[in-house]
Design an enzyme around this catalytic site. Sequence first.
Site, PDB file in Angstrom:
ATOM      1  N   GLY D 150      20.261   0.452  49.751  1.00 41.22           N
ATOM      2  CA  GLY D 150      21.435  -0.294  49.240  1.00 41.22           C
ATOM      3  C   GLY D 150      21.651   0.558  48.147  1.00 41.22           C
ATOM      4  O   GLY D 150      21.071   1.343  47.588  1.00 41.22           O
ATOM      5  N   CYS D 151      22.807   0.285  47.573  1.00 37.67           N
ATOM      6  CA  CYS D 151      23.284   1.100  46.333  1.00 37.67           C
ATOM      7  C   CYS D 151      22.493   0.779  44.972  1.00 37.67           C
ATOM      8  O   CYS D 151      22.166   1.729  44.399  1.00 37.67           O
ATOM      9  CB  CYS D 151      24.952   0.883  46.288  1.00 37.67           C
ATOM     10  SG  CYS D 151      25.356  -0.879  46.107  1.00 37.67           S
ATOM     11  N   TYR D 152      22.440  -0.338  44.745  1.00 40.22           N
ATOM     12  CA  TYR D 152      21.618  -0.694  43.650  1.00 40.22           C
ATOM     13  C   TYR D 152      20.010  -0.004  43.778  1.00 40.22           C
ATOM     14  O   TYR D 152      19.832   0.615  42.792  1.00 40.22           O
ATOM     15  CB  TYR D 152      21.708  -2.215  43.328  1.00 40.22           C
ATOM     16  CG  TYR D 152      23.004  -3.041  42.732  1.00 40.22           C
ATOM     17  CD1 TYR D 152      23.425  -2.474  41.488  1.00 40.22           C
ATOM     18  CD2 TYR D 152      23.415  -3.824  43.468  1.00 40.22           C
ATOM     19  CE1 TYR D 152      24.748  -3.063  40.995  1.00 40.22           C
ATOM     20  CE2 TYR D 152      24.628  -4.530  42.870  1.00 40.22           C
ATOM     21  CZ  TYR D 152      25.190  -4.146  41.590  1.00 40.22           C
ATOM     22  OH  TYR D 152      26.207  -4.764  41.256  1.00 40.22           O
TER      23      TYR D 152
END
Lengths: 345, 345, 345, 345
Positions: D150-152
């Site tokens: 995921g990005c985070y």
Amino acid sequence: MESIKIGIIGGTGYTGAELLRLLARHPRAELRVLTSRQEAGKRADALFPALRGHCDAVFEVPDPERLAACDAVFFATPHGTAMQMAPALIERGVKVLDLSADFRLKDAAEFQRWYKLEHSAPAALAEAVYGLPELHREAIRRARLVACPGCYPTAVQLGLAPLLEAGLVDTRGLVADCKSGTSGGGREAKIGSLYCEVTESFKAYGVPGHRHLPEITQGLSGCAGETVGITFVPHLVPMSRGIHATLYARLRKPLADLRGLYAQRYAGEAFVDVLPVGDHPETRSVRGANVCRISPHLGPDGETVVVLSVIDNLVKGASGQAVQCFNLMFGLPETLGLDAPALAP
Amino acid sequence: MESIKIGIIGGTGYTGAELLRLLARHPRAELRVLTSRQEAGKRADALFPALRGHCDAVFEVPDPERLAACDAVFFATPHGTAMQMAPALIERGVKVLDLSADFRLKDAAEFQRWYKLEHSAPAALAEAVYGLPELHREAIRRARLVACPGCYPTAVQLGLAPLLEAGLVDTRGLVADCKSGTSGGGREAKIGSLYCEVTESFKAYGVPGHRHLPEITQGLSGCAGETVGITFVPHLVPMSRGIHATLYARLRKPLADLRGLYAQRYAGEAFVDVLPVGDHPETRSVRGANVCRISPHLGPDGETVVVLSVIDNLVKGASGQAVQCFNLMFGLPETLGLDAPALAP
Amino acid sequence: MESIKIGIIGGTGYTGAELLRLLARHPRAELRVLTSRQEAGKRADALFPALRGHCDAVFEVPDPERLAACDAVFFATPHGTAMQMAPALIERGVKVLDLSADFRLKDAAEFQRWYKLEHSAPAALAEAVYGLPELHREAIRRARLVACPGCYPTAVQLGLAPLLEAGLVDTRGLVADCKSGTSGGGREAKIGSLYCEVTESFKAYGVPGHRHLPEITQGLSGCAGETVGITFVPHLVPMSRGIHATLYARLRKPLADLRGLYAQRYAGEAFVDVLPVGDHPETRSVRGANVCRISPHLGPDGETVVVLSVIDNLVKGASGQAVQCFNLMFGLPETLGLDAPALAP
Amino acid sequence: MESIKIGIIGGTGYTGAELLRLLARHPRAELRVLTSRQEAGKRADALFPALRGHCDAVFEVPDPERLAACDAVFFATPHGTAMQMAPALIERGVKVLDLSADFRLKDAAEFQRWYKLEHSAPAALAEAVYGLPELHREAIRRARLVACPGCYPTAVQLGLAPLLEAGLVDTRGLVADCKSGTSGGGREAKIGSLYCEVTESFKAYGVPGHRHLPEITQGLSGCAGETVGITFVPHLVPMSRGIHATLYARLRKPLADLRGLYAQRYAGEAFVDVLPVGDHPETRSVRGANVCRISPHLGPDGETVVVLSVIDNLVKGASGQAVQCFNLMFGLPETLGLDAPALAP
């Protein structure tokens, strides 16, 4: 003083929310009914937290009796709703202000052509008054049903009226290059209105034909006393609020004092501000305020007039203008509840 | 293959930074000299962290010898600098690409009128080639000195050239309603360019006269074979990059296939994209890319042509176009280093 | 009722402009003097067109006599000015509200350390009252000189006060991760505040040390009754107005009703709004309004409290809070002139 | 050299579009299949005009045979799709890169708890390799199925790994205060993602619990060799692209050279850039680029480390990282097709 009982039909969009904001500060208006089928039971300030502390209204399903008990009902609905409900309300003595397109075009066939919908209330349409106070103030005072103008038509008509009324420009070949903030597209979940689709970009839309074109043509032709020909191109600006109309017209003969013409035409108007010579209005200078700022320029060729006209599409282009009309219809000072300065930056 | 030695004069503005970005990916260009009096001694990627890992250049004070050792020198300076320095470089065999206004206007008196500065290099001015490849490709190939067009003039000329070259529209009464992102105003500390002054607002500027007007007139008159009359109004859009030109012209007689005219005119052009009929180009579709997307429309009145033309002002409107000219001047494939797609969203 | 005569020193920045906007609607305030050396002779609404029709003031060079004739003077100046001018005004019976940092830090040495300037008015400093009404209301009522809090300190103190006053959290290891709109950087021409430098980007700044840290520490230590330890990281958000403080604290022991604690602490406060459980405040919900909206959350680990606190940095974080203090100092209703809802969208 | 045949499932969102942009420039990838049930028959560049001239793909309904003929298939779908389709593709020798959440959490029960969906492919889940090359490079090289992070979690893990791997900080009480651009919310028509709802505002969301929390905890615990405790608060920034993680950790003992620790840990990493001491990374410095820029700071209290870590959520946080993994899986240079500098401004 006794308050005036208000109903708002369809308060979940941006014009509805703006009506709530403006009426929350209006010293004579008292919101009695706020309808939304979809949000029934929900507090308005749960949907619009900016209103917390200023609005206790709860959305409810429309109830004809409760609406008929109001003194005034505003429609902040998509087109097609007001023409169904307004006639019965008028019958029962309620004054109606419609922010949708239902009663703007005097010709029912033209309405049907542009909105793909047969007009169901031709009698009300015939009676409706076009709610642009600077052009139709006296009729609005006496009206039972006011059709509040579209946002683009407000900016364009206020910008070109002085020239057309005075017969100073060609009525053919007019150009209205208009730019609108994104709230003009409404508070609907659609891809094209997403932040990522709008930010840091600019585009035209609707060049082949936009629903505000017949409304603009109707209004300007009224000013000119003859049918005008205008090319209208709307654009989407990466901002929330604001319309900027850049208007082009050809002078029929040289004009000595262009700014003077505008200043004189709008002398005494509380909500039209003619800027000093040479100024360029910014949309942020009207953000949240019920005012149209105008600056007419003579182009470098000496024969093209360039008029710059800005409004907040949600205020002078919609809800603020509706409140202005409401004030006129109820004999109140025209500026009541509409005297806040713009918010900038 | 041997690399081509490049100098950039004045690399601290947005067009300078964009040149650095584009040349970092150019397979034949090798940056040798990067000048800035103010930032001398500082790494370029300290000023522009987006370049970290792609550019080791360090700003230095301009040194005529080091510049003369380059094969090509780009000027990304305010007007007034290139006309001082370019003639000596040309003398010594350096090819010069000037992104400023110094060599755009063929008439030195016109230059002086608009830029309030006497032209100090009339011979170079006479020799300079206007760097719009789609109109002047062969001359650019042979040029020693190229005057890269302004951003607005690029969008306007590419948008109107097909109509004017074919003699299809009135050459008087043209309208260019243009909208630019804020990077067009440069990377200078001035109040009017502050975030808080620009965001969520829209305005026109320079209506009484803008320096790109004579350049537009000169270019379009060249296309038409006669002096054209055009009203040009620039506007500031709350976005960084992008120009949208909305162009209005009156047809002299009905035209069967408007889009076909454009498709034919720009057939084979790598950097002009004529959109399908009915489309509206968005500026973000060209963000970071060296392309002009164009969509011609016939207005509802059947006689007004509305052309929509978009570019990235820093790329096709400045640094990308300069690299395109550079490729031509050095006999390289025109698209070399310029083949990245736009970045959206 | 008699009006209260107001002077504003340094009205050309964003807090000055916001004071003008708020005071234009204040029923008891009458602006008598507006100073700016640089803009002397210019109308305020020429600089801030949003005020057209609402403010006739003209900038003038500061004149001690004209200022001394005011009942209250606001300083909207950079630090260093108020400490020069305020003492003489107080002497002559003028109440002073300083929006700069000059009187915020009670320790003159600490002031000198962070602002690199010796404090020239230690007596006034000793007398000054910190203008956060929710913490120091009674002292403000009696004050002759009020030091209006910084924007970050307002959001942080209102967010953490209930926990610290009640001794519920560790006073070491607090974290204040704060985000501010760009108007917090002032209306000065600097590269870092340009639209193109700010839009579509996000960054921290001042991690090694920011001037608001000692002010925050001073205020929170007052709440806690002991010196607190806090890590404060400010960030720049691509928006004009708004501060969002995300605050982290470790509970000393389990807490049954976190929201109840806040609701009780701020019961009766007109300008602090504790949101329903689970809500997340948006900065736009306070845009233009003098309110702090707060939402305390218990983190997933059951021991970390996360408090979300939002204000408009120009209103509750500066000019609005100054007017709130002004109302208290003059015995007026605390909400006078501050009752407009936020503007959203 | 022979090209590698690529399929993309679900190419209508922002990560899908970004894959198209990146693969269009990848010298070895050849897009063979692009699926979307909803847009079947439509050209990709009709949906994403920025790709005009760079991508001829047409959306089609997913066809297992055509997908099985690819060498690699990317899933750019909502969660729940890849776990249905990936096992069969792997069986048939296709390498799979899943950009959704289906294979990120190693514990199927944890997946079900956060995604409210039973995991239908536990064997594939057991085999899947977590696609963060800087932590799992060798395993990725050998993988048949890669779960792209995921990005985070990408920004947080790259930011904290050096400290946790070296055992320098408390593993409890970590704080990840993260800020994301709006494209992280996807290209779906929902009110909360509208331009007018997002622009000029800032808010936290998901404080009570966000799906990236278990992924972050899993990854950081792997680095630390013990279960970590972290409070994760995501925020929405009014911008399209970019994630900024501000990370807080308490040092177990004084550390002499914080930046050196990071520089050493990431020496040789093409896509992690440790900034000079004292710098603050801006998200725009990575816009469009596959890079994470990191700056570790020691807070004023001398014991709190503040790490600033920025990525473009669509590139290093999604599609770029997927291409990086793809390069590893096919034995290509890790940077192939990923060498473009960021686009700023």
